[in-house]
Design an enzyme around this catalytic site. Structure first.
Site, short mmCIF file in Angstrom:
data_model
loop_
_atom_site.label_atom_id
_atom_site.label_comp_id
_atom_site.label_asym_id
_atom_site.label_seq_id
_atom_site.Cartn_x
_atom_site.Cartn_y
_atom_site.Cartn_z
N CYS A 60 21.79 57.23 29.66
CA CYS A 60 20.70 56.29 29.40
C CYS A 60 19.82 56.77 28.23
CB CYS A 60 19.85 56.10 30.65
SG CYS A 60 18.88 57.55 31.08
N ALA A 63 17.89 59.93 28.78
CA ALA A 63 18.74 61.13 28.65
C ALA A 63 18.85 61.56 27.19
CB ALA A 63 20.14 60.86 29.22
N ARG A 94 22.26 70.44 31.04
CA ARG A 94 22.92 70.54 29.73
C ARG A 94 22.83 72.00 29.32
NH1 ARG A 94 20.70 68.92 24.42
NH2 ARG A 94 22.27 68.05 23.07
N HIS A 192 17.82 59.07 21.14
CA HIS A 192 17.79 59.98 20.00
C HIS A 192 16.83 59.44 18.95
CE1 HIS A 192 22.36 60.66 20.93
NE2 HIS A 192 21.61 61.41 21.72
#
Ligand code: CFM
Length: 540
Positions: A60, A63, A94, A192
Site C-alpha cells: 500500500c 508502506a 524490511r 514513494h
C-alpha cells in the site's frame, strides 16, 4: 534445465484463457514480450489499479512512504498515526540495516504509533497525535519527527499537517507529515512520491555547512537491504568519492540536510527516488545519472560513469585500479561456479527496480531470464524514460501532488555548463536517462506487470524455471511446486548482493539453490504411489 515449448503469444493466451472476458482484456495489456536491443518497445500497461480480489503482490501507499523511503533513516522518529496493526506490521519487517552511529541515535528498533481506536475514529485523533509527538520528544529528543497517516485518518480527516506545524513551533525540531493513506494511490509507488515531496520540502538543503572532500555524490534509492549500502560505501571510499548522503539506507537526517552540497546525484532505484533527483536538479543544479551496483560488470560501468563525470584523470585511474583489483576475485568465483549454472533459467517478479537490476547477476552466471515484471513500477521503468511525456495522467496519479520546483534563490548552481553536459553525453555519460527493463531482454521472454497469484502458478506450470525470484507471499507456494524461490526483497536473510563482494555472495547462493537435488525429491502426498494413510472418526 527448463525446456520452453511455447512462444510469448501462446503463453499469454494460456494465462488469460480462464479469466472472465473483462478481466482477461485488462490483464492482456499488462503482458508483452521482451525486445532486442535497439528495437521498438511495445506499450505495457502499468501503474493502474489492481483488479479487486485477484491476489496481487503489491503493497500500500503507506508502506512505500513509511516503510520504504523514510523508514531506513535511523535518527528520525517515524510515527504512524493509525490503528496499531499498520505500525506493528511495518516494524522491522524490511531488512534495511543501519550503523548504530556515534551518537547512539537509532530509532529503527522502535515502533511508534498513536494506536488509534474506535473512540478516536469517532471523535478525531488529532489530540492523540499531539500527545504522541510530545511523548516521543520527551523520551528521545530526536532531530526530526515524521508522521504518517493510515487509511482511517484520511477517512475521518484529521489535519496531520496542522498538528505537525504547531508541534514544530512548540518543540523547535523539524516535524512534518505525510498524507500517505494506504488507498491514496494504486500501490506503494504513490507513497514513494509523497515521501520524496516531503523530504524535499522539509529537509534537503536546510544546512549550508561546507562539506569537506572531493568528488561529492549522493546515492538516491539505495536502502541497505542486507547490507548492500555498506558494500557500496566501501567501494566509493576506496575509489576516492565523497558520499554525502544515501537516500535512505544507513542514513541520517543531518546528511539529507547537506545533500545539496553534492556535485552529482546517482540514482540506484529509479522508481522510488527519481522525483528527488529531478527536483534537486531544478532547485540546486545538480545533474543525475542512473547507476546500478547490482552485478560486478554493472558496478564497474557505474563507477566509470561517475568518474567520467568529474573529468579528473587521477580519479579515473584510481577507479580503474579498484575495478581491476576487485575483478580478480570475481573472475575466480565465476570460473568456478559458472559451469554449474550456465544455461539454467530464472524468473523475477519483484518491486519496481530489482526485477531489472538482478538480471545482471544472472547473466554473469550464464543464466537465461524467461520472464520478469514489476509489482508497481511505471511505464518508464519498463520502456525507458523517453515515454514520460506519453504517460496518461489518470484519476489515481492525479491524487499525488507534483511539486513545482524552481531554482533556489541563493543555492542554485548548475554544476556543468550545457556545453560540458553535451561533451559528456558524447562520451557516453547519459543524464536524466533510464533505459528500463524491457530493452535487451529478448523476444522470447515474458514481461508481466502486477502479476497475480493465478498467473504465477500458470507461468511456472508452463515454463518450469530453475529458480523464481519474488517475496515471502510467493515463497512457499512456489517451493511447493518444486521450484526454489529466492526472496529479492529481504534476500532470505542473505546478502549483501551489491557491488563486488556482494556479487560473489550471490553467485554462491544461487549456485547452491539451483543445484540442490532436494526439489526433485519433493512430492505432494497425492502425487506419490506409496501406502495411503487411513483414519476413522473416534466417535463412529
Ligand atoms: Fe526500489 Fe527497493 Fe525496489 Fe522499492 Fe520495495 Fe525493496 Fe523492492 Mo521490496 S525501493 S522499488 S518499494 S529497489 S521494499 S529496497 S525490495 S519492493 S524492487
Amino acid at each position: 534445465m527448463s525446456t520452453k515449448p511455447l512462444n510469448t503469444e501462446e503463453i499469454k493466451k494460456e494465462l488469460i484463457a480462464k479469466m472472465p472476458t473483462k478481466v482477461a482484456r485488462k490483464r492482456a495489456k499488462a503482458m508483452i514480450p521482451g525486445s532486442e536491443t535497439g528495437e521498438a518497445i511495445p506499450e505495457i500497461q502499468a501503474n493502474v489499479r489492481t483488479i479487486p480480489g485477484i491476489i496481487t503482490q503489491r503493497g500500500c501507499t503507506y508502506a512505500g512512504c513509511k516503510g520504504v523511503v523514510l523508514g531506513p533513516s535511523r535518527d528520525i522518529v517515524n510515527l504512524t498515526h493509525g490503528p496499531i496493526g499498520c505500525g506493528f506490521y511495518s516494524w522491522l519487517t524490511r531488512r534495511n540495516q543501519t550503523d548504530a552511529g556515534p551518537d547512539g541515535e537509532n530509532y529503527i528498533p522502535y515502533s511508534f504509533s498513536t494506536d488509534m481506536t474506535e473512540h478516536d475514529i469517532v471523535f478525531g485523533g488529532e489530540k492523540k497525535l499531539r500527545a504522541a509527538i510530545k511523548e516521543a520528544y520527551d523520551n528521545f529528543h530526536p532531530r526530526a519527527i515524521s508522521i504518517f497517516s493510515t487509511c482511517p485518518v484520511g477517512l475521518i480527516g484529521d489535519d496531520i499537517h496542522a498538528v505537525a506545524r504547531t508541534m514544530q513551533e512548540e518543540l523547535g525540531i523539524t516535524i512534518f507529515a505525510n498524507s500517505c493513506e494506504g488507498y491514496k494511490g494504486v500501490s506503494q509507488s504513490a507513497g514513494h512520491h509523497i515521501a520524496n515531496n516531503q523530504i524535499m520540502k522539509h529537509i534537503i538543503g536546510t544546512d549550508d555547512t561546507p562539506v569537506e572532500g572531493k568528488f561529492k555524490v549522493n546515492i538516491l534509492g539505495e536502502y541497505n537491504i542486507g547490507g548492500d549500502a555498506f558494500e557500496i560505501e566501501r567501494i566509493l571510499e576506496k575509489c576516492g568519492f565523497t558520499l554525502i548522503s544515501t537516500f535512505s539506507g544507513n542514513s541520517t537526517v543531518d546528511s539529507f540536510r547537506l545533500a545539496h552540497a553534492a556535485d552529482l546525484n546517482t540514482v540506484m532505484c529509479h522508481r522510488s527516488l527519481n522525483y528527488v533527483a529531478e527536483m534537486m536538479e531544478s532547485k540546486f543544479g545538480i545533474p543525475w545519472i542512473k547507476v546500478n551496483f547490482i552485478g560486478a560488470e554493472a558496478s564497474a560501468k557505474s563507477l566509470r560513469r561517475m568518474a567520467a563525470y568529474f573529468e579528473d584523470q587521477e580519479l579515473i585511474d584510481r577507479v580503474e585500479a579498484v575495478i581491476a583489483e576487485e575483478m580478480l576475485d570475481i573472475e575466480k568465483s565465476i570460473s568456478a561456479i559458472r559451469p554449474r549454472t550456465q544455461g539454467k533459467s530464472a524468473m523475477l517478479f519483484v518491486g519496481g527496480s530489482r526485477a531489472h537490476h538482478y538480471q545482471e547477476l544472472f547473466k554473469e552466471l550464464g543464466m537465461k531470464i524467461l520472464g520478469a515484471g514489476y509489482e508497481f513500477a511505471h511505464r518508464d521503468d519498463y520502456e525507458g524514460r523517453h515515454v514520460l511525456p506519453d504517460i496518461k495522467i489518470d484519476a489515481d496519479s492525479r491524487n499525488i501532488e507534483v511539486l513545482e520546483i524552481g531554482p533556489d534563490d541563493t543555492r542554485y548552481n548548475p554544476r556543468k555548463t550545457p556545453e560540458q553536459m553535451e561533451a559528456l553525453k558524447a562520451k557516453g555519460v547519459e543524464f536524466n536517462s533510464y533505459e528500463g527493463l524491457i530493452e535487451g531482454m529478448g523476444k522470447d521472454s515474458m514481461i508481466i506487470d502486477d502479476i497475480n497469484h493465478y498467473e504465477t502458478e500458470k507461468l511456472i506450470e508452463l515454463l518450469r524455471p530453475d529458480i523464481f525470484c519474488a517475496g515471502i507471499k510467493e515463497k512457499y507456494i512456489i517451493q511447493k511446486m518444486g521450484i526454489p524461490l529466492k526472496q529479492l526483497h529481504n534476500y532470505d536473510m542473505g546478502g549483501p548482493y551489491a557491488g563486488f563482494k556482494g556479487a560473489i555472495n550471490w553467485y554462491n547462493d544461487i549456485d547452491r539453490m539451483v543445484n540442490t537435488k532436494v526439489w526433485d525429491l519433493i512430492k505432494a502426498p497425492w502425487q506419490s504411489t506409496g501406502p495411503e494413510l487411513e483414519a476413522s472418526y473416534v466417535a463412529e
